[in-house]
Design an enzyme around this catalytic site. Structure first.
Site, PDB file in Angstrom:
ATOM      1  N   ASP A 180      13.305   7.565   9.118  1.00 43.05           N
ATOM      2  CA  ASP A 180      12.219   7.781  10.078  1.00 43.05           C
ATOM      3  C   ASP A 180      12.218   6.681  11.122  1.00 43.05           C
ATOM      4  OD1 ASP A 180       9.884   9.203  11.005  1.00 43.05           O
ATOM      5  OD2 ASP A 180       8.658   7.539  10.242  1.00 43.05           O
TER       6      ASP A 180
ATOM      7  N   LYS B 235       0.829  -1.219   0.000  1.00 44.93           N
ATOM      8  CA  LYS B 235       0.000   0.000   0.000  1.00 44.93           C
ATOM      9  C   LYS B 235       0.859   1.265   0.000  1.00 44.93           C
ATOM     10  CE  LYS B 235      -2.141  -1.746   3.652  1.00 44.93           C
ATOM     11  NZ  LYS B 235      -1.742  -3.162   3.590  1.00 44.93           N
ATOM     12  N   ILE B 236       1.825   1.330   0.926  1.00 39.75           N
ATOM     13  CA  ILE B 236       2.628   2.553   1.066  1.00 39.75           C
ATOM     14  C   ILE B 236       3.587   2.721  -0.123  1.00 39.75           C
ATOM     15  CG2 ILE B 236       4.368   3.718   2.487  1.00 39.75           C
ATOM     16  CD1 ILE B 236       3.063   2.288   4.936  1.00 39.75           C
TER      17      ILE B 236
ATOM     18  N   PHE C 201       3.606   7.912  10.326  1.00 41.69           N
ATOM     19  CA  PHE C 201       2.156   7.631  10.439  1.00 41.69           C
ATOM     20  C   PHE C 201       1.373   8.832  10.960  1.00 41.69           C
ATOM     21  CE2 PHE C 201       1.446   7.648  15.022  1.00 41.69           C
ATOM     22  CZ  PHE C 201       2.755   7.699  15.481  1.00 41.69           C
TER      23      PHE C 201
ATOM     24  N   GLU D 198      15.746   2.037  17.988  1.00 45.55           N
ATOM     25  CA  GLU D 198      14.969   3.237  18.314  1.00 45.55           C
ATOM     26  C   GLU D 198      14.155   3.136  19.609  1.00 45.55           C
ATOM     27  OE1 GLU D 198      12.396   3.303  14.756  1.00 45.55           O
ATOM     28  OE2 GLU D 198      10.690   2.986  16.069  1.00 45.55           O
TER      29      GLU D 198
ATOM     30  N   HIS E 242      10.175   8.321  13.905  1.00 41.10           N
ATOM     31  CA  HIS E 242       9.035   7.429  13.610  1.00 41.10           C
ATOM     32  C   HIS E 242       7.715   8.214  13.579  1.00 41.10           C
ATOM     33  CE1 HIS E 242       8.093   2.897  13.701  1.00 41.10           C
ATOM     34  NE2 HIS E 242       7.130   3.523  13.043  1.00 41.10           N
TER      35      HIS E 242
ATOM     36  N   THR F 152      11.381   4.481   5.856  1.00 39.99           N
ATOM     37  CA  THR F 152      10.247   4.799   6.733  1.00 39.99           C
ATOM     38  C   THR F 152       9.584   3.501   7.211  1.00 39.99           C
ATOM     39  OG1 THR F 152       8.797   4.963   4.800  1.00 39.99           O
ATOM     40  CG2 THR F 152       9.684   7.037   5.664  1.00 39.99           C
ATOM     41  N   SER F 153      10.244   2.363   6.992  1.00 41.64           N
ATOM     42  CA  SER F 153       9.580   1.087   7.320  1.00 41.64           C
ATOM     43  C   SER F 153       9.940   0.577   8.711  1.00 41.64           C
ATOM     44  CB  SER F 153       9.884   0.033   6.259  1.00 41.64           C
ATOM     45  OG  SER F 153       8.868   0.063   5.282  1.00 41.64           O
ATOM     46  N   ARG F 154      11.074  -0.063   8.833  1.00 41.19           N
ATOM     47  CA  ARG F 154      11.548  -0.514  10.139  1.00 41.19           C
ATOM     48  C   ARG F 154      13.060  -0.389  10.160  1.00 41.19           C
ATOM     49  NH1 ARG F 154       7.208   0.237  11.551  1.00 41.19           N
ATOM     50  NH2 ARG F 154       5.688  -1.123  12.559  1.00 41.19           N
TER      51      ARG F 154
HETATM   52  P1  NAD Z   1       1.908  -3.896   2.878  1.00 41.22           P
HETATM   53  O1  NAD Z   1       1.685  -5.197   3.563  1.00 41.22           O
HETATM   54  O2  NAD Z   1       0.771  -3.284   2.108  1.00 41.22           O
HETATM   55  O3  NAD Z   1       3.133  -4.037   1.849  1.00 41.22           O
HETATM   56  C1  NAD Z   1       4.332  -4.673   2.184  1.00 41.22           C
HETATM   57  C2  NAD Z   1       4.934  -5.192   0.896  1.00 41.22           C
HETATM   58  O4  NAD Z   1       6.218  -5.758   1.193  1.00 41.22           O
HETATM   59  C3  NAD Z   1       4.097  -6.310   0.240  1.00 41.22           C
HETATM   60  O5  NAD Z   1       3.850  -6.014  -1.126  1.00 41.22           O
HETATM   61  C4  NAD Z   1       4.968  -7.534   0.374  1.00 41.22           C
HETATM   62  O6  NAD Z   1       4.815  -8.455  -0.708  1.00 41.22           O
HETATM   63  C5  NAD Z   1       6.369  -6.911   0.394  1.00 41.22           C
HETATM   64  N1  NAD Z   1       7.381  -7.811   0.869  1.00 41.22           N
HETATM   65  C6  NAD Z   1       7.256  -8.880   1.704  1.00 41.22           C
HETATM   66  N2  NAD Z   1       8.446  -9.511   1.824  1.00 41.22           N
HETATM   67  C7  NAD Z   1       9.322  -8.815   1.064  1.00 41.22           C
HETATM   68  C8  NAD Z   1      10.713  -8.985   0.778  1.00 41.22           C
HETATM   69  N3  NAD Z   1      11.409 -10.001   1.293  1.00 41.22           N
HETATM   70  N4  NAD Z   1      11.295  -8.092  -0.040  1.00 41.22           N
HETATM   71  C9  NAD Z   1      10.583  -7.062  -0.575  1.00 41.22           C
HETATM   72  N5  NAD Z   1       9.273  -6.874  -0.351  1.00 41.22           N
HETATM   73  C10 NAD Z   1       8.656  -7.733   0.462  1.00 41.22           C
HETATM   74  O7  NAD Z   1       2.456  -2.899   3.977  1.00 41.22           O
HETATM   75  P2  NAD Z   1       2.391  -1.303   3.985  1.00 41.22           P
HETATM   76  O8  NAD Z   1       1.127  -0.865   4.614  1.00 41.22           O
HETATM   77  O9  NAD Z   1       2.772  -0.800   2.648  1.00 41.22           O
HETATM   78  O10 NAD Z   1       3.560  -0.979   5.052  1.00 41.22           O
HETATM   79  C11 NAD Z   1       4.925  -1.256   4.749  1.00 41.22           C
HETATM   80  C12 NAD Z   1       5.745  -1.101   6.007  1.00 41.22           C
HETATM   81  O11 NAD Z   1       5.723   0.270   6.410  1.00 41.22           O
HETATM   82  C13 NAD Z   1       5.195  -1.835   7.241  1.00 41.22           C
HETATM   83  O12 NAD Z   1       5.634  -3.174   7.269  1.00 41.22           O
HETATM   84  C14 NAD Z   1       5.759  -1.058   8.387  1.00 41.22           C
HETATM   85  O13 NAD Z   1       6.979  -1.623   8.788  1.00 41.22           O
HETATM   86  C15 NAD Z   1       6.028   0.325   7.793  1.00 41.22           C
HETATM   87  N6  NAD Z   1       5.230   1.379   8.408  1.00 41.22           N
HETATM   88  C16 NAD Z   1       5.870   2.461   8.929  1.00 41.22           C
HETATM   89  C17 NAD Z   1       5.155   3.504   9.502  1.00 41.22           C
HETATM   90  C18 NAD Z   1       5.835   4.728  10.047  1.00 41.22           C
HETATM   91  O14 NAD Z   1       5.205   5.492  10.812  1.00 41.22           O
HETATM   92  N7  NAD Z   1       7.058   5.022   9.690  1.00 41.22           N
HETATM   93  C19 NAD Z   1       3.755   3.413   9.568  1.00 41.22           C
HETATM   94  C20 NAD Z   1       3.133   2.299   9.000  1.00 41.22           C
HETATM   95  C21 NAD Z   1       3.877   1.283   8.425  1.00 41.22           C
END
Ligand code: NAD
Length: 342
Positions: free
Chosen positions: A254, A153-154, A294, A259, A291, A228-230
């Site tokens: 982020d 999604k993101i 969101f 952290e 962080h 911005t993920s982890r």
């Molecule tokens: P999502 O589940 O919609 O998308 C995650 C994508 O990663 C999927 O398409 C999946 O197939 C892919 N994926 C899985 N394994 C993988 C790999 N080995 N290599 C590459 N891609 C792979 O999730 P999302 O809603 O887009 O969120 C993504 C990430 O953003 C979350 O997991 C979370 O860690 C992070 N996040 C951060 C914040 C923030 O405040 N900074 C807020 C929300 C989410």
């Protein structure tokens, strides 16, 4: 329904309290993070509400289970901090799978733009009446390549934004979407070709340190890394070495591997004990936010609403649509058409 709400900040109460009145829930807001020392506070509460930097390992789950907790309601999308095998069969776990992909993707774009045009440095300079622009030169993003890891999604929203800047868009994901309006490439190609490389995949055993010394060495010398993920997607020591030797152009972070102790807290009166974080903060071409990807009004509203709906579904024996367990990918009960994973 009695809910123990951990790691509470003032903004959590703003969005959650009105809904707790609507649902008639009794919420106790604890400022402490959830961990093995604080889990006992949940005694007498059926539900624990937790966030990204709470520790929900086997020890904590043992304590919560003995204390009578039946549900862990994560008010976030990521769940890498939960020991699902330990929870299975004892405590159900629900999350908020998506609340505003725009919030995080727009923050990733903000990091990209700020870093490229040195806005973080310009802001400090002009406040000190220093109107020199030496050292603040960026590049045109138009025509450059944005690459993302994870086209969920993101990631897809981020690519849309980049296309708006006239960038070429490429991606890697082991589970590609159908009919993409961007190009899938191998992971190595992604690192080699991207001018901006942004991480949007979850933290899993096989994505830990997906950005390591070898992959950083593949990147273009002017390229920007955005995370911005982890935090643990990036090997921090390798990143520091790459920044010191000029192997990459900069990093917008982020999230950070360690952290938990720092992000979301005001430690401005204390000495920063984490040498790696201190080193990252010392680079002119690194921009760290704590962080906050969101953190938009729309996202907070949705997080509170979905968290309460999750708890309501549990309380009323409804289908737990947003439940996660370690067997979800294979054969949990919910997959077999039941209301819950076990
Ligand atoms: P999502 O589940 O919609 O998308 C995650 C994508 O990663 C999927 O398409 C999946 O197939 C892919 N994926 C899985 N394994 C993988 C790999 N080995 N290599 C590459 N891609 C792979 O999730 P999302 O809603 O887009 O969120 C993504 C990430 O953003 C979350 O997991 C979370 O860690 C992070 N996040 C951060 C914040 C923030 O405040 N900074 C807020 C929300 C989410």
């Amino acid at each position: 329904m009695k809910i123990a709400f951990f790691d509470t900040k003032p903004y959590d109460r703003t969005w959650t309290e009105p809904l707790s009145v609507k649902y008639g829930y009794d919420i106790k807001f604890f400022e402490h993070k959830l961990n093995a020392d604080t889990a006992v506070l949940a005694s007498g509460y059926g539900v624990v509400c937790a966030f990204v930097n709470d520790t929900i390992d086997n020890d904590v789950i043992d304590i919560l289970y003995k204390a009578g907790v039946k549900l862990i309601a994560l008010r976030c999308a990521g769940y890498n901090n939960v020991d699902f095998k330990s929870a299975y069969g004892r405590i159900n776990v629900v999350r908020v799978p998506g609340y505003s992909p725009f919030a995080v993707a727009e923050h990733a774009a903000a990091l990209m733009l700020s870093l490229n045009r040195r806005i973080h440095r310009a802001y400090v300079r002009t406040r000190d009446n220093n109107f020199s622009i030496n050292g603040l030169m960026g590049i045109d993003l138009n025509g450059k390549t944005a690459g993302i890891v994870g086209t969920g999604k993101i990631g897809q929203v981020f690519l849309d934004i980049c296309r708006g800047f006239g960038m070429r868009t490429i991606a890697f994901d082991p589970f590609p979407v159908e009919n993409p309006d961007f190009e899938y490439v191998s992971l190595n190609d992604l690192f080699e070709k991207s001018d901006v490389l942004s991480l949007h995949c979850p933290l899993l055993p096989d994505t830990k340190h997906i950005v390591n010394a070898d992959r950083l060495a593949m990147m273009k010398s002017e390229s920007l890394l955005i995370n911005t993920s982890r935090g643990a997607l990036v090997d921090t020591h390798a990143l520091i070495e790459a920044l010191k030797s000029g192997k990459i152009g900069g990093a917008g972070l982020d999230v950070y591997e360690e952290e938990e102790e720092y992000f979301f807290e005001d430690l401005s009166n204390e000495v920063l004990l984490d040498d790696d974080l201190a080193r990252l903060l010392s680079f002119p071409n690194v921009l760290v936010t704590s962080h906050q990807g969101f953190f938009t009004r729309e996202a907070m509203q949705e997080i509170a609403a979905v968290t309460m709906k999750n708890i309501h579904a549990f309380e009323t024996d409804g289908v737990l649509e947003n439940e996660v367990c370690y067997r979800c990918d294979t054969n949990c009960e919910k997959k077999a058409g039941q209301k819950r994973c076990f």
